[in-house]
Scaffold this active site. Structure first.
Site, PDB file in Angstrom:
ATOM      1  CB  THR A  38      44.052  45.092  44.487  1.00 36.03           C
ATOM      2  OG1 THR A  38      42.685  45.007  44.909  1.00 36.03           O
ATOM      3  CG2 THR A  38      44.746  43.814  44.918  1.00 36.03           C
TER       4      THR A  38
ATOM      5  CB  SER B  85      40.354  36.097  43.810  1.00 38.40           C
ATOM      6  OG  SER B  85      41.227  37.169  43.500  1.00 38.40           O
TER       7      SER B  85
ATOM      8  CE1 TYR C 235      44.935  41.478  40.163  1.00 37.92           C
ATOM      9  CE2 TYR C 235      43.020  41.749  41.577  1.00 37.92           C
ATOM     10  CZ  TYR C 235      44.085  42.289  40.894  1.00 37.92           C
ATOM     11  OH  TYR C 235      44.301  43.636  40.936  1.00 37.92           O
ATOM     12  CG  HIS C 236      42.011  40.073  45.318  1.00 39.85           C
ATOM     13  ND1 HIS C 236      40.897  39.526  44.747  1.00 39.85           N
ATOM     14  CD2 HIS C 236      41.852  41.416  45.213  1.00 39.85           C
ATOM     15  CE1 HIS C 236      40.088  40.497  44.331  1.00 39.85           C
ATOM     16  NE2 HIS C 236      40.653  41.657  44.590  1.00 39.85           N
TER      17      HIS C 236
ATOM     18  CE  LYS D  75      47.665  43.365  41.239  1.00 39.15           C
ATOM     19  NZ  LYS D  75      48.398  44.287  40.387  1.00 39.15           N
TER      20      LYS D  75
END
Lengths: 467, 467
Positions: A212, A250, A252-253, A256
């Site tokens: 991302t 976040s 989530y980020h 990554k």
């Protein structure tokens, strides 16, 4: 070397034969400062005409590359499914691996895809009927079923694995302890399992991963965001090319960013060939493949957790409720159409890094835009108001974002742009309006908050506005 | 501000009252280029005298800080146990949390600590008898028992959590698929669980984490390694202070880099106060606390997987077998004595970052040295030969390493150095020789290989040499 030469020849041939769109020659991101001006000169042709012209170009681009056997981890998801279909249509042998976790999260959140998606088995059968091509589906949890993954690799000997098998919503990853832990456990263990399995298999499998733009931290380095690596001057004047500093926003980020370090290590230590794609926010639902049969329809998330911003706006436009913009809407984001996601993956699979080459990183975006401008665009097309909500996220109210996307453009991608009048209205009519009765309206509001202070500040948020 | 002032006053007072060692005024790492010269002027006093003098200084250093309640995750391990004792002796209220995984790995590898370590229950009881201080032990898996961890925090309201609960051997992390997966799953989930639990508890708990110098990649940035952050010039001449680029050399080291990103995120998003300690290779076994009673003895690992390089050499010296140097021995590493590990942790706990401050990073090393020079030192003291083995690791044959350690020195650490004649001979006599009959000699050779090529190259390695 031979690969590069072939590619150059194809590029030249394609440019002459198909009158490459002038934007192919542009470098860097398309900045949207002259948004209105560009909107006025937007093309009037339809999504389908445009994608058909473009896919002709892309078909030629890929003509030199042989069909491959490709395992798509997470091939039942929003990006994974249309990508699997596109790869199959291109003649590749596709095996979808998925544990259906996204459907289970639908159950958990009490909110499913606006579009009535069929089971993987039905989807695969429908595709076979429509296209004459076989795709296989394997139910397997990449983060847990390690031995089964290794056995699959040993039995199938894939050329490439496309890795979508991660929890992919930033708001969901911030919802609470359970979701934070699930996101880290699932995403990091899954990526590590994949890499360990490739090493253990002893096969030269090319790993293509969907990352991302968020790994870069949305403009924290202050200039154009290069593709993965950045040239810096270290103390003492020593020049160095390093992975762009990670500054995720976040859980989530963050996963990554952890993936990126795992890729770097296994590439260095075991020579695994990796392409990491840092994607912008995806918009659109269907692709030229998914619209061939209603049983092939892609999922459409409109809820506060999984609905990416433009899809949420499209849904709100169709329902006639105000668009929910968080904060001032000054956040600049990268965007890409779902059709281009699939095409980028195919380009990545067809252009693996050389043996011994470091991790190859592409920025997978078409353009950048402020969220507020996006809302104005949708509001104009649908006639609804804009409701500025308190931001559930902890982020800069405004940010500049300039992103390099030369690599994909150099490999022939001519992306679908937001201001081309393609797709947006079509989405509202054919998806959002058509299935509006399936919408659970109260799920549109943000339901995850970055921290306690944000949660308290957002108490007064309503779907209908009136701060 | 008040904290800084107090600290400055303490530093000045300490320097005058206790005649601070001149090395306190040095900045940066002690380079070992004049190794022989320094060896000749090495002190002749014993370990115990020296540590007693130093702990007097350190006691004064900490006099201004109130006793704290401290949870030590992984408090049964090689660094965790002596640290727990030291913190307890300093008057802190210590709760040890451990799932005894290191003891279970002993079972898996068929090789246990050379020193006969007692159960946690016996250890804690012995400490109470010796010191009059109570320490508690809780058997809990940080990577799995999340709810129990939260309940512990809510019930005990600790001021600080010291996080040692990670699989810590680079060779073990490279042994095979099982160990690679365990290291990532355990370490990353454990660190994330800890951070999520602190957020969920709503308590202002200071997290002190044991990282490694290995996150920096051993000299890849080409100059002195700063403490955590590095000042760079970005394209366009923009200056920035970023986390030092990660370039880990094993799965284990990679997990510590992942930890660093998790800390950065939860610090930014939730304001968690974090101190991350990037430690060098630890040497030595006992501390002034562990030698008070044989039931308090620290573990001593000499095997190819868990024995840190100097402890392995010490064992080989005691057994009279050649020292196993990998490759040329040109790898430069940072070193620290186990006694200083404990003291650094106490300094870190007593000096939390301010509320709102970014993650505080210290390099926890005393000095740097080439592995080959270390072998020569031990060989000289014990009369054994040196056996140069093929390197099981994938790493640079030679590297320079210059490391800043100003922060701990500025806070009063006067570390035990390798060439001070303290400890080394004592270790050989009191630990390695005393328990030599417990040694499983074939476990000394490397048993984990970074990749298949390395494994093949290492086939001819033998303990006795004779390449």
């Amino acid at each position: 070397m031979a690969r590069l030469l072939l590619l150059s020849l194809l590029l030249i041939a394609s440019a002459h034969a198909f009158h490459f769109h002038s934007s192919l020659c542009k470098t860097g991101a398309s900045r949207m400062s002259s948004f209105r001006a560009r909107q006025q000169r937007a093309e009037s042709s339809s999504l389908m005409l445009a994608t058909s012209r473009r896919s002709h170009t892309m078909t030629m681009m890929a003509a030199g590359s042989k069909p491959k056997k490709i395992v798509v981890l997470g091939g039942d998801g929003f990006c994974g499914w249309p990508t699997s279909l596109y790869l199959s249509e291109k003649g590749h042998d596709v095996i979808i691996v998925d544990n259906l976790s996204r459907r289970n999260i639908d159950n958990e959140l009490g909110c499913s895809s606006l579009t009535p998606i069929e089971s993987p088995e039905t989807r695969v059968k429908a595709w076979e009927k429509v296209s004459g091509r076989t795709m296989r589906f394997v139910n397997l949890d990449v983060a847990r079923d390690y031995q089964e993954l290794v056995q699959l690799f040993l039995a199938e000997k894939p050329d490439a694995v496309v890795h979508f098998a991660e929890q992919r919503a930033a708001p969901y990853s911030q919802k609470g302890a359970k979701q934070k832990r699930y996101t880290v456990d699932n995403n990091v263990s899954g990526t590590n399992n994949l890499l360990v399995a490739v090493v253990e298999s002893g096969l030269d499998i090319h790993v293509v991963h969907l990352g991302t733009m968020g790994v870069y931290g949305y403009g924290t380095s202050g200039g154009e965001i290069p593709e993965g690596y950045i040239d810096v001057i270290l103390p003492g004047g020593r020049p160095s090319s390093i992975l762009h500093p990670a500054y995720p926003g976040s859980v989530y980020h963050t996963t990554k960013c952890l993936d990126a370090l795992l890729f770097q290590f296994y590439n260095k230590n075991d020579g695994i060939r990796v392409t990491d794609l840092h994607q912008g926010i995806v918009w659109g639902t269907n692709t030229p493949q998914t619209i061939k049969d209603e049983r092939l329809i892609n999922r459409f998330d409109y809820d506060g957790d999984y609905g990416t911003v433009l899809n949420r706006f499209i849904m709100q436009g169709a329902l006639g409720v105000p668009l929910t913009v968080y904060g001032t809407g000054g956040q600049t984001r990268g965007f890409i159409h779902i059709t281009d996601t699939a095409r980028c993956i195919e380009i990545a699979v067809s252009n693996p890094p050389q043996a011994g080459e470091k991790v190859q990183i592409f920025n997978q975006i078409a353009e950048t835009l402020r969220v507020g401008d996006l809302a104005k665009l949708v509001a104009e097309k649908t006639g609804v108001d804009i409701n500025y909500l308190k931001n559930p996220r902890l982020e800069s109210a405004e940010n500049e974002l300039e992103v390099a996307n030369r690599k994909f453009r150099g490999l022939g991608l001519d992306p679908i742009l937001l201001d081309s009048n393609l797709g947006l209205v079509d989405e509202v009519k054919t998806i959002a309006a058509k299935y509006a009765d399936r919408c659970v309206r109260e799920k549109i509001l943000p339901a995850s908050f970055w921290n306690r202070r944000r949660e308290a500040e957002c108490e007064a948020n309503t779907l209908e506005g009136g701060k």
